[in-house]
Scaffold this motif. Structure first.
Motif, mmCIF file in Angstrom:
data_model
loop_
_atom_site.group_PDB
_atom_site.id
_atom_site.type_symbol
_atom_site.label_atom_id
_atom_site.label_comp_id
_atom_site.label_asym_id
_atom_site.label_seq_id
_atom_site.Cartn_x
_atom_site.Cartn_y
_atom_site.Cartn_z
ATOM 1 N N GLY A 194 45.238 -13.140 14.917
ATOM 2 C CA GLY A 194 45.298 -13.036 13.462
ATOM 3 C C GLY A 194 45.521 -14.383 12.801
ATOM 4 O O GLY A 194 44.915 -14.694 11.766
ATOM 5 N N ILE A 195 46.394 -15.197 13.397
ATOM 6 C CA ILE A 195 46.657 -16.529 12.848
ATOM 7 C C ILE A 195 45.419 -17.422 12.968
ATOM 8 O O ILE A 195 45.031 -18.107 12.020
ATOM 9 N N ILE A 196 44.798 -17.414 14.153
ATOM 10 C CA ILE A 196 43.619 -18.256 14.375
ATOM 11 C C ILE A 196 42.470 -17.846 13.458
ATOM 12 O O ILE A 196 41.667 -18.682 13.037
ATOM 13 N N PRO A 200 39.794 -21.314 10.364
ATOM 14 C CA PRO A 200 38.555 -21.895 9.828
ATOM 15 C C PRO A 200 38.489 -21.876 8.300
ATOM 16 O O PRO A 200 38.025 -22.838 7.678
ATOM 17 N N ILE A 201 38.946 -20.769 7.685
ATOM 18 C CA ILE A 201 38.902 -20.649 6.227
ATOM 19 C C ILE A 201 39.813 -21.694 5.580
ATOM 20 O O ILE A 201 39.425 -22.379 4.617
ATOM 21 N N SER A 202 41.014 -21.841 6.129
ATOM 22 C CA SER A 202 41.969 -22.804 5.567
ATOM 23 C C SER A 202 41.446 -24.229 5.702
ATOM 24 O O SER A 202 41.567 -25.039 4.773
ATOM 25 N N PHE A 203 40.868 -24.538 6.868
ATOM 26 C CA PHE A 203 40.345 -25.889 7.064
ATOM 27 C C PHE A 203 39.133 -26.144 6.150
ATOM 28 O O PHE A 203 38.980 -27.249 5.615
ATOM 29 N N ALA A 204 38.291 -25.134 5.974
ATOM 30 C CA ALA A 204 37.125 -25.291 5.096
ATOM 31 C C ALA A 204 37.569 -25.570 3.663
ATOM 32 O O ALA A 204 36.967 -26.409 2.965
ATOM 33 N N GLN A 205 38.611 -24.894 3.211
ATOM 34 C CA GLN A 205 39.120 -25.135 1.864
ATOM 35 C C GLN A 205 39.693 -26.538 1.738
ATOM 36 O O GLN A 205 39.485 -27.218 0.723
ATOM 37 N N GLU A 206 40.400 -27.000 2.770
ATOM 38 C CA GLU A 206 40.941 -28.357 2.749
ATOM 39 C C GLU A 206 39.806 -29.388 2.787
ATOM 40 O O GLU A 206 39.846 -30.395 2.081
ATOM 41 N N PHE A 207 38.806 -29.141 3.607
ATOM 42 C CA PHE A 207 37.664 -30.059 3.709
ATOM 43 C C PHE A 207 36.935 -30.161 2.363
ATOM 44 O O PHE A 207 36.567 -31.251 1.922
ATOM 45 N N ASP A 208 36.754 -29.014 1.721
ATOM 46 C CA ASP A 208 36.084 -29.010 0.420
ATOM 47 C C ASP A 208 36.893 -29.778 -0.609
ATOM 48 O O ASP A 208 36.340 -30.528 -1.426
ATOM 49 N N SER A 209 38.221 -29.622 -0.564
ATOM 50 C CA SER A 209 39.089 -30.298 -1.523
ATOM 51 C C SER A 209 39.098 -31.811 -1.311
ATOM 52 O O SER A 209 39.068 -32.581 -2.267
ATOM 53 N N VAL A 210 39.118 -32.227 -0.055
ATOM 54 C CA VAL A 210 39.270 -33.659 0.250
ATOM 55 C C VAL A 210 37.936 -34.397 0.181
ATOM 56 O O VAL A 210 37.842 -35.484 -0.388
ATOM 57 N N VAL A 211 36.892 -33.810 0.767
ATOM 58 C CA VAL A 211 35.614 -34.518 0.900
ATOM 59 C C VAL A 211 34.706 -34.271 -0.307
ATOM 60 O O VAL A 211 34.270 -35.205 -0.983
ATOM 61 N N ALA A 388 63.838 -27.020 13.803
ATOM 62 C CA ALA A 388 63.954 -27.057 12.342
ATOM 63 C C ALA A 388 62.933 -28.015 11.731
ATOM 64 O O ALA A 388 62.328 -27.727 10.695
ATOM 65 N N ILE A 389 62.718 -29.171 12.393
ATOM 66 C CA ILE A 389 61.748 -30.139 11.883
ATOM 67 C C ILE A 389 60.336 -29.550 11.921
ATOM 68 O O ILE A 389 59.559 -29.685 10.972
ATOM 69 N N VAL A 390 60.008 -28.880 13.037
ATOM 70 C CA VAL A 390 58.689 -28.246 13.143
ATOM 71 C C VAL A 390 58.524 -27.176 12.067
ATOM 72 O O VAL A 390 57.447 -27.020 11.478
ATOM 73 N N ALA A 391 59.606 -26.439 11.782
ATOM 74 C CA ALA A 391 59.532 -25.344 10.809
ATOM 75 C C ALA A 391 59.291 -25.852 9.392
ATOM 76 O O ALA A 391 58.563 -25.217 8.619
ATOM 77 N N ILE A 392 59.901 -26.974 9.022
ATOM 78 C CA ILE A 392 59.770 -27.473 7.648
ATOM 79 C C ILE A 392 58.656 -28.516 7.522
ATOM 80 O O ILE A 392 58.423 -29.033 6.425
ATOM 81 N N PHE A 393 57.956 -28.806 8.615
ATOM 82 C CA PHE A 393 56.919 -29.832 8.567
ATOM 83 C C PHE A 393 55.780 -29.490 7.603
ATOM 84 O O PHE A 393 55.211 -30.395 6.974
ATOM 85 N N PRO A 394 55.386 -28.194 7.459
ATOM 86 C CA PRO A 394 54.368 -27.880 6.440
ATOM 87 C C PRO A 394 54.762 -28.350 5.048
ATOM 88 O O PRO A 394 53.913 -28.849 4.297
ATOM 89 N N ALA A 395 56.040 -28.186 4.682
ATOM 90 C CA ALA A 395 56.496 -28.651 3.362
ATOM 91 C C ALA A 395 56.417 -30.170 3.267
ATOM 92 O O ALA A 395 56.096 -30.721 2.202
ATOM 93 N N ILE A 396 56.675 -30.860 4.396
ATOM 94 C CA ILE A 396 56.621 -32.325 4.391
ATOM 95 C C ILE A 396 55.197 -32.811 4.133
ATOM 96 O O ILE A 396 54.960 -33.698 3.306
ATOM 97 N N LEU A 409 50.192 -24.681 6.506
ATOM 98 C CA LEU A 409 50.931 -23.717 7.319
ATOM 99 C C LEU A 409 50.646 -23.882 8.809
ATOM 100 O O LEU A 409 51.453 -23.462 9.650
ATOM 101 N N PHE A 410 49.516 -24.500 9.156
ATOM 102 C CA PHE A 410 49.171 -24.701 10.564
ATOM 103 C C PHE A 410 49.771 -25.982 11.133
ATOM 104 O O PHE A 410 49.559 -26.295 12.301
ATOM 105 N N TYR A 411 50.527 -26.708 10.322
ATOM 106 C CA TYR A 411 51.170 -27.937 10.783
ATOM 107 C C TYR A 411 52.580 -27.693 11.315
ATOM 108 O O TYR A 411 53.289 -28.631 11.651
ATOM 109 N N GLY A 412 52.982 -26.476 11.386
ATOM 110 C CA GLY A 412 54.329 -26.203 11.892
ATOM 111 C C GLY A 412 54.719 -24.767 11.621
ATOM 112 O O GLY A 412 53.884 -23.906 11.337
ATOM 113 N N GLY A 413 56.015 -24.520 11.711
ATOM 114 C CA GLY A 413 56.523 -23.189 11.434
ATOM 115 C C GLY A 413 56.174 -22.176 12.500
ATOM 116 O O GLY A 413 55.769 -22.511 13.617
ATOM 117 N N THR A 414 56.304 -20.912 12.132
ATOM 118 C CA THR A 414 56.085 -19.826 13.073
ATOM 119 C C THR A 414 54.650 -19.779 13.567
ATOM 120 O O THR A 414 54.390 -19.520 14.743
#
Length: 453
Positions: A194-196, A200-211, A388-396, A409-414
């Motif tokens: 479910g997470i995986i 692709p959708i999250s990365f596509a949105q980030e790619f569209d925003s950045v590139v 704790a660092i891994v959990a809050i890394f998305p916010a960082i 959200l894929f940079y850390g946490g649960t």
């Protein structure tokens, strides 16, 4: 690369392993198909607002990630497997206080079957509470009343609740079948898939925003991917890191006695740096709902304290400073708590004594238990900080690099820890099949093992 392809070829040479992999893939495909089936009575065209909010990250993003998009789709699997996870946690914690459950835990296979049955019934009870709350909460999450074709009367609510409960029970059954007939870790695999599915959708949105919108270009995307792989490697280290405690075993003679300890074999007790897994993050995440809710209650709502709680701990505050400071502190506390209840140092010391083993320089019995408890306390501290660092890394990464919340959200946490942990467990399962058939394993290369007669 050639060695890897050869290893994959060896996997398909083992009929039992090939069958288990195919069964696992088939059941996972059924689960993903069910996540796309919308509840009858809901207009799919009007779910766009809920989907947009879930894709934006935050608490909705976490719930949507765990269900593989089923939450935002209002599908028959909208509750996912999380009610079963909640029931399992409750039964495990209740086992510390209820003698009957403690007795079942010691009865072996028969006790395990009874505990599983209790967990299933508790799952149904949790679903009966969560399903109506989810349906009524869709309006607060942005789904208009016009999306409910039949309205919110009993003629819609009763069938919808029954379907949601049935969907969770069916997902639980799929997980158990993957564990029994597939490659194992069925419930965990459902969550990981479910997470995986959202990756692709999250990365596509980030790619569209950045590139495509000229906010950094391909160089920034490359930096983000490199950082992501670094975080994955760090998470693998966190999951697999152990402290090995040397253990000396006296060698037993043919007459039943023991020779001098110097002739015994030395082994190790592996104490994991992060023995609690992702449970401290789950517990802390559940507690973090409380401050924002308290800020909306009665007389507190209009006070300075209530407004501060709403701003810093309400919806949309997941990536804020105070939210993550409190979140990290709770993770450290819950890591110690969960490690204390899941790592039975007293039982480990008793089992070691009964098997004729001892830790060099430490007397068997209570001194061994105290020593193991002390070592666990020492290694749990850095483990909890790392967790704790891994959990809050998305916010960082959101606040420092401006990464979109859904991709962050894929940079850390649960999410990341579940993906890493389940992937490692699955590789170990496949690896054991390969090594038992004298093939090279996935996790370590070498020459084919030969049977010694």
């Amino acid at each position: 690369m050639k060695k890897f392809i050869e290893t994959l070829s060896n996997i398909w040479k083992i009929e039992e392993l090939k069958g288990r992999i195919l069964i696992t893939l088939g059941l996972l495909l059924v689960y993903r198909f069910g996540a796309q089936v919308v509840l009858p009575g809901i207009d799919t065209q009007q779910l766009a607002e809920l989907t947009n909010r879930a894709d934006g990250g935050g608490l909705l993003g976490i719930l949507n990630a765990f269900t593989g998009g089923a939450f935002a789709n209002a599908s028959v699997f909208a509750l996912g497997i999380m009610p079963y996870i909640s029931a399992s946690i409750v039964v495990q914690l209740m086992g510390l206080a209820i003698p009957y459950l403690q007795k079942l835990q010691k009865e072996g296979e028969s006790g395990r079957k009874t505990l599983n049955q209790i967990t299933r019934w508790l799952t149904i009870g949790i679903c009966l509470v969560q399903a109506p709350a989810y349906l009524y909460g869709l309006g607060a999450l942005g789904v208009p009343d016009s999306a409910f074709i039949l309205g919110k009367g009993l003629d819609f609510m009763i069938p919808a609740v029954l379907i949601l409960v049935t969907g969770t029970i069916f997902a639980m059954w799929l997980g158990e079948k993957i564990t029994d007939k597939g490659i194992g870790n069925g419930i965990s695999l459902l969550i990981m898939v479910g997470i995986i599915a959202r990756l692709p959708i999250s990365f596509a949105q980030e790619f569209d925003s950045v590139v495509n919108r000229n906010q950094g270009g391909l160089i920034l995307i490359l930096i983000e991917l490199i950082l992501w792989f670094v975080v994955i490697l760090a998470s693998i280290m966190l999951v697999m890191a152990t402290r090995q405690i040397p253990v000396q075993y006296a060698r037993r003679t043919a007459s039943g006695g023991y020779e001098k300890n110097v002739f015994g074999s030395r082994q190790y007790i592996p104490l994991k740096l992060n023995a609690s897994g992702v449970m401290p993050i789950i517990f802390a995440q559940a507690i973090m709902f409380a401050p924002g809710y308290i800020g909306t209650i009665g007389a507190i709502k209009d006070t300075a304290v209530g407004q501060w709680l709403q701003v810093n701990f309400g919806n949309g505050s997941m990536f804020g400073l105070w939210y993550n400071v409190v979140f990290a502190l709770l993770i450290v506390v819950f890591t110690y708590f969960y490690t204390a209840i899941t790592v039975p140092t007293n039982k480990m010391a008793d089992d070691l004594k009964r098997s004729g083993g001892f830790i060099p320089g430490i007397r068997p019995g209570k001194e061994t238990s105290d020593y193991l408890d002390k070592v666990m306390s020492l290694i749990t501290f850095p483990g909890s900080l790392f967790l704790a660092i891994v959990a809050i890394f998305p916010a960082i990464v959101v606040n420092v690099m401006g990464i979109q919340q859904g991709w962050a959200l894929f940079y850390g946490g649960t999410s990341l820890l579940i993906m890493v942990g389940v992937a490692i467990d699955t590789m170990q399962q496949v690896n054991s099949y390969l090594l038992n058939r004298h093939y090279d394993g996935l996790m370590k290369t070498g020459k084919n093992r030969k049977v010694v007669a």
